[in-house]
Design a protein around this motif. Sequence first.
Motif, short mmCIF file in Angstrom:
data_model
loop_
_atom_site.label_atom_id
_atom_site.label_comp_id
_atom_site.label_asym_id
_atom_site.label_seq_id
_atom_site.Cartn_x
_atom_site.Cartn_y
_atom_site.Cartn_z
N UNK A 20 29.41 9.23 18.52
CA UNK A 20 30.76 9.64 18.92
C UNK A 20 30.78 11.09 19.41
N UNK A 21 29.98 11.92 18.77
CA UNK A 21 29.89 13.32 19.21
C UNK A 21 29.31 13.41 20.62
N UNK A 22 28.42 12.50 20.97
CA UNK A 22 27.88 12.48 22.33
C UNK A 22 29.01 12.21 23.33
N UNK A 23 29.87 11.26 23.03
CA UNK A 23 30.99 10.95 23.93
C UNK A 23 31.92 12.15 24.11
N UNK A 38 20.42 6.97 17.43
CA UNK A 38 21.13 5.72 17.18
C UNK A 38 21.73 5.77 15.77
N UNK A 39 22.76 6.59 15.63
CA UNK A 39 23.35 6.82 14.32
C UNK A 39 24.85 7.07 14.47
N UNK A 40 25.63 6.54 13.55
CA UNK A 40 27.07 6.77 13.58
C UNK A 40 27.54 7.36 12.25
N UNK A 41 28.53 8.22 12.33
CA UNK A 41 29.19 8.79 11.15
C UNK A 41 30.69 8.62 11.38
N UNK A 42 31.35 7.88 10.52
CA UNK A 42 32.78 7.66 10.70
C UNK A 42 33.57 8.95 10.51
N UNK A 43 34.40 9.30 11.49
CA UNK A 43 35.31 10.44 11.28
C UNK A 43 36.39 10.03 10.28
N UNK A 57 30.03 -0.08 21.37
CA UNK A 57 29.05 0.05 22.47
C UNK A 57 28.98 1.45 23.05
N UNK A 58 28.97 2.43 22.19
CA UNK A 58 28.90 3.82 22.67
C UNK A 58 27.64 4.05 23.49
N UNK A 59 26.51 3.55 22.99
CA UNK A 59 25.26 3.81 23.70
C UNK A 59 25.28 3.18 25.09
N UNK A 86 27.95 2.62 26.93
CA UNK A 86 28.87 3.43 27.73
C UNK A 86 28.16 4.66 28.29
N UNK A 87 27.37 5.31 27.47
CA UNK A 87 26.64 6.50 27.90
C UNK A 87 25.57 6.13 28.93
N UNK A 88 24.85 5.06 28.64
CA UNK A 88 23.76 4.65 29.55
C UNK A 88 24.29 4.30 30.94
N UNK A 89 25.47 3.68 31.02
CA UNK A 89 26.04 3.34 32.34
C UNK A 89 26.34 4.60 33.15
N UNK A 90 26.82 5.63 32.48
CA UNK A 90 27.20 6.85 33.18
C UNK A 90 26.01 7.78 33.43
N UNK A 91 25.05 7.77 32.50
CA UNK A 91 23.89 8.65 32.61
C UNK A 91 22.61 7.82 32.42
N UNK A 92 22.07 7.27 33.52
CA UNK A 92 20.91 6.38 33.42
C UNK A 92 19.66 7.03 32.83
#
Length: 193
Positions: free
Chosen positions: A80-83, A99-104, A117-119, A121-127
Motif C-alpha cells: 500500500x505504501x508503494x501505491x 510482497x508484504x502487506x500491513x493493514x493500516x 491486486x496491488x502488485x 496494479x503497479x506492474x501494469x503502470x510500471x513494467x
Amino acid sequence: MPDSNTNILAVGVGGQGIILASEILTYALMNAGYDVKKSEVHGMSQRGGSVNTHIRFGKKVYSPVIKEGEVDILFAFEQLEALRYFGFLKPDAMVILNDHTVNPPSVSLGIDEYPRDVSQTIKKKFPNFHLVNGLALALKIGNARTANIVLLGVLSRHIRVEENFWIDAMSKVFPEKLIDINVEAFRLGRKEG
C-alpha cells in the motif's frame, strides 16, 4: 559514473528496517565514490506509520529531496505504501516491491478494505517491476529480521556498486556478531535480484 543523478525512494512502514537499509545504501554509494544526499520522514514509525527515505546520488547532488515525477527506483517494503508514492515516479521508473502487506488502522478497524491486486496494479503502470518475497527469503537463512537486507541485495543488482563496498557499509552499521548473517541475507537477495 553517469552524468545525471539517480533518485531512489524507499518506502514502507515503521519496523521494517527501511532507515537501516537506506543507511547501508548511502554508505555503499559513498564508498563507490558518489556524492550522496539522503532525507528521511518517519512519523509514528514505531507504531507502523509511514516511513520514507529519499536517496539521491551522482557526480554532484545539491538537494536531498526528490521532486514528484523524478524517482528512478521505488524501493517499497509494503504494498500500500508503494501505491501512495506513484506520483513521485518517472514514467519509466523501476519498482522493487516486497510482497508484504500491513493493514493500516482503518482496515484493522473494518472501516476500509485493503486494496486488491496491488502488485498487478503497479506492474501494469510500471513494467520494470520486481516482486520479491523478502520475508520468505529471509526465513530460508533462518532469520526473519534480515528481510530488509535481502531486499537491499535485490536492489544492489540494479546499482553499479561493487559487492565489497556493500559489505564494508554493513560493517559500519551492524555489530560484529550480526555481520555474517546480514551478509548472507544480502547475497541471497543479490542472487534473487
